[in-house]
Design a protein around this motif. Structure first.
Motif, mmCIF file in Angstrom:
data_model
loop_
_atom_site.group_PDB
_atom_site.id
_atom_site.type_symbol
_atom_site.label_atom_id
_atom_site.label_comp_id
_atom_site.label_asym_id
_atom_site.label_seq_id
_atom_site.Cartn_x
_atom_site.Cartn_y
_atom_site.Cartn_z
ATOM 1 N N PHE A 136 -6.918 9.936 -0.723
ATOM 2 C CA PHE A 136 -6.026 9.399 0.872
ATOM 3 C C PHE A 136 -4.375 9.916 0.393
ATOM 4 O O PHE A 136 -4.024 10.300 -0.815
ATOM 5 N N CYS A 137 -3.901 10.447 1.456
ATOM 6 C CA CYS A 137 -2.496 10.801 1.430
ATOM 7 C C CYS A 137 -1.858 10.010 2.829
ATOM 8 O O CYS A 137 -2.315 10.415 3.978
ATOM 9 N N LEU A 138 -1.058 9.278 2.460
ATOM 10 C CA LEU A 138 -0.374 8.261 3.698
ATOM 11 C C LEU A 138 1.364 8.482 3.687
ATOM 12 O O LEU A 138 1.715 8.643 2.621
ATOM 13 N N GLY A 139 1.906 8.680 4.741
ATOM 14 C CA GLY A 139 3.106 8.705 5.013
ATOM 15 C C GLY A 139 3.739 9.789 5.921
ATOM 16 O O GLY A 139 2.828 10.297 6.459
ATOM 17 N N PRO A 140 4.815 9.936 6.022
ATOM 18 C CA PRO A 140 5.871 9.246 5.372
ATOM 19 C C PRO A 140 6.199 7.907 6.271
ATOM 20 O O PRO A 140 5.604 7.674 7.375
ATOM 21 N N TYR A 141 7.120 6.974 5.699
ATOM 22 C CA TYR A 141 7.436 5.727 6.110
ATOM 23 C C TYR A 141 8.999 5.641 6.466
ATOM 24 O O TYR A 141 9.786 5.692 5.600
ATOM 25 N N PRO A 142 9.175 5.698 7.855
ATOM 26 C CA PRO A 142 10.612 5.380 8.138
ATOM 27 C C PRO A 142 11.233 4.136 7.544
ATOM 28 O O PRO A 142 11.052 3.233 7.523
ATOM 29 N N PRO A 143 12.391 4.613 6.524
ATOM 30 C CA PRO A 143 13.186 3.591 5.799
ATOM 31 C C PRO A 143 13.592 2.216 6.737
ATOM 32 O O PRO A 143 13.469 1.160 6.637
ATOM 33 N N GLN A 144 13.900 2.474 8.011
ATOM 34 C CA GLN A 144 14.641 1.500 8.903
ATOM 35 C C GLN A 144 13.551 0.589 9.231
ATOM 36 O O GLN A 144 13.780 -0.597 9.546
ATOM 37 N N LEU A 145 12.469 0.920 9.109
ATOM 38 C CA LEU A 145 11.194 0.082 9.501
ATOM 39 C C LEU A 145 10.459 -0.578 8.336
ATOM 40 O O LEU A 145 9.949 -1.754 8.415
ATOM 41 N N PHE A 146 10.630 0.065 7.177
ATOM 42 C CA PHE A 146 9.544 -0.243 6.065
ATOM 43 C C PHE A 146 10.242 -0.810 4.814
ATOM 44 O O PHE A 146 9.694 -1.479 3.909
ATOM 45 N N ASN A 147 11.546 -0.469 4.767
ATOM 46 C CA ASN A 147 12.102 -0.696 3.668
ATOM 47 C C ASN A 147 12.876 -2.319 3.435
ATOM 48 O O ASN A 147 13.272 -2.566 4.559
ATOM 49 N N ASP A 148 13.161 -2.646 2.334
ATOM 50 C CA ASP A 148 13.738 -3.938 2.050
ATOM 51 C C ASP A 148 14.939 -3.600 1.843
ATOM 52 O O ASP A 148 15.376 -2.545 1.710
ATOM 53 N N VAL A 149 15.818 -4.744 1.574
ATOM 54 C CA VAL A 149 17.067 -4.391 1.166
ATOM 55 C C VAL A 149 17.800 -3.591 0.075
ATOM 56 O O VAL A 149 18.745 -3.197 -0.027
ATOM 57 N N GLN A 150 16.639 -3.402 -0.796
ATOM 58 C CA GLN A 150 16.764 -2.711 -1.961
ATOM 59 C C GLN A 150 16.252 -1.233 -1.771
ATOM 60 O O GLN A 150 16.407 -0.641 -2.836
ATOM 61 N N GLY A 151 16.185 -1.006 -0.645
ATOM 62 C CA GLY A 151 15.454 0.607 -0.236
ATOM 63 C C GLY A 151 14.245 0.834 -0.665
ATOM 64 O O GLY A 151 13.833 1.924 -0.989
ATOM 65 N N ARG A 152 13.327 -0.026 -0.849
ATOM 66 C CA ARG A 152 11.905 -0.122 -1.135
ATOM 67 C C ARG A 152 11.115 -0.514 -0.184
ATOM 68 O O ARG A 152 11.174 -1.494 0.501
ATOM 69 N N MET A 153 9.719 0.272 -0.176
ATOM 70 C CA MET A 153 8.649 -0.136 0.699
ATOM 71 C C MET A 153 7.812 -0.995 -0.161
ATOM 72 O O MET A 153 7.546 -0.616 -1.369
ATOM 73 N N LYS A 154 7.029 -1.819 0.408
ATOM 74 C CA LYS A 154 5.926 -2.543 -0.426
ATOM 75 C C LYS A 154 4.384 -2.192 -0.032
ATOM 76 O O LYS A 154 4.280 -1.949 1.168
ATOM 77 N N VAL A 155 3.923 -1.893 -0.971
ATOM 78 C CA VAL A 155 2.421 -1.313 -1.094
ATOM 79 C C VAL A 155 1.190 -2.208 -1.329
ATOM 80 O O VAL A 155 1.659 -2.710 -2.790
ATOM 81 N N THR A 156 0.319 -2.793 -0.896
ATOM 82 C CA THR A 156 -0.587 -3.741 -1.626
ATOM 83 C C THR A 156 -1.930 -3.176 -1.252
ATOM 84 O O THR A 156 -2.020 -2.394 -0.265
ATOM 85 N N PHE A 157 -2.886 -3.882 -1.859
ATOM 86 C CA PHE A 157 -4.133 -3.529 -1.593
ATOM 87 C C PHE A 157 -5.155 -4.607 -1.551
ATOM 88 O O PHE A 157 -5.019 -5.649 -2.110
ATOM 89 N N ASP A 158 -6.405 -4.504 -0.743
ATOM 90 C CA ASP A 158 -7.235 -5.682 -0.830
ATOM 91 C C ASP A 158 -7.748 -5.928 -1.925
ATOM 92 O O ASP A 158 -8.386 -7.003 -2.310
ATOM 93 N N ALA A 159 -8.145 -4.859 -2.631
ATOM 94 C CA ALA A 159 -8.488 -4.854 -3.904
ATOM 95 C C ALA A 159 -8.250 -3.584 -4.960
ATOM 96 O O ALA A 159 -7.877 -2.647 -4.156
ATOM 97 N N VAL A 160 -8.287 -3.705 -6.274
ATOM 98 C CA VAL A 160 -7.817 -2.424 -7.038
ATOM 99 C C VAL A 160 -8.981 -2.065 -7.785
ATOM 100 O O VAL A 160 -8.669 -1.070 -8.597
ATOM 101 N N THR A 161 -10.091 -2.395 -7.660
ATOM 102 C CA THR A 161 -11.305 -1.768 -8.581
ATOM 103 C C THR A 161 -11.177 -0.337 -8.180
ATOM 104 O O THR A 161 -11.629 0.201 -7.244
ATOM 105 N N SER A 162 -11.115 0.499 -9.344
ATOM 106 C CA SER A 162 -11.307 1.806 -9.283
ATOM 107 C C SER A 162 -10.410 2.403 -8.209
ATOM 108 O O SER A 162 -10.576 3.569 -7.623
ATOM 109 N N VAL A 163 -9.258 1.990 -7.864
ATOM 110 C CA VAL A 163 -8.195 2.586 -6.739
ATOM 111 C C VAL A 163 -6.952 2.893 -7.659
ATOM 112 O O VAL A 163 -6.447 2.076 -8.696
#
Length: 112
Positions: free
Chosen positions: A77-104
């Motif tokens: 997969f290739c995902l993005g880009p993500y607009p900072p004004q919608l996805f960033n926290d106050v430290q300029g980071r976006m958060k990425v999570t997974f439903d499971a990480v087996t072999s990801v």
């Protein structure tokens, strides 16, 4: 486990080797200036979901509705880009999570 940073690789005309690392069970924080893409692979036999959660509402997208992408078994997969004004926290980071990480595996790349 805690959320760990994922530092984007800089893309260049000379070529940038993309090294995928194991996805973290608690997710990743990724510095984001709007020119960051997420690349990865789901080598598991089951589909997995990658989620980037917005921090600000937008028409048709609310802060309570994360953007989730189902990645088929064995797919890249290739995902993005993500607009900072919608996805960033106050430290300029976006958060990425997974439903499971087996072999990801995942990497972040930054396009100058």
């Amino acid at each position: 486990m805690a959320i760990i940073p994922l530092i984007p690789l800089e893309v260049s005309q000379a070529g940038t080797p993309v090294v995928l690392g194991s996805a973290n069970a608690d997710g990743h924080y990724v510095p984001n200036d709007g020119k960051v893409f997420l690349m990865g692979k789901n080598a598991d036999v089951s589909a997995h979901t990658v989620t980037v959660t917005p921090t600000a509402p937008q028409v048709g997208l609310s802060a309570s509705t994360p953007t989730a992408v189902s990645v088929a078994a064995g797919a890249e997969f290739c995902l993005g880009p993500y607009p900072p004004q919608l996805f960033n926290d106050v430290q300029g980071r976006m958060k990425v999570t997974f439903d499971a990480v087996t072999s990801v595996t995942i990497a972040a790349v930054h396009v100058p």
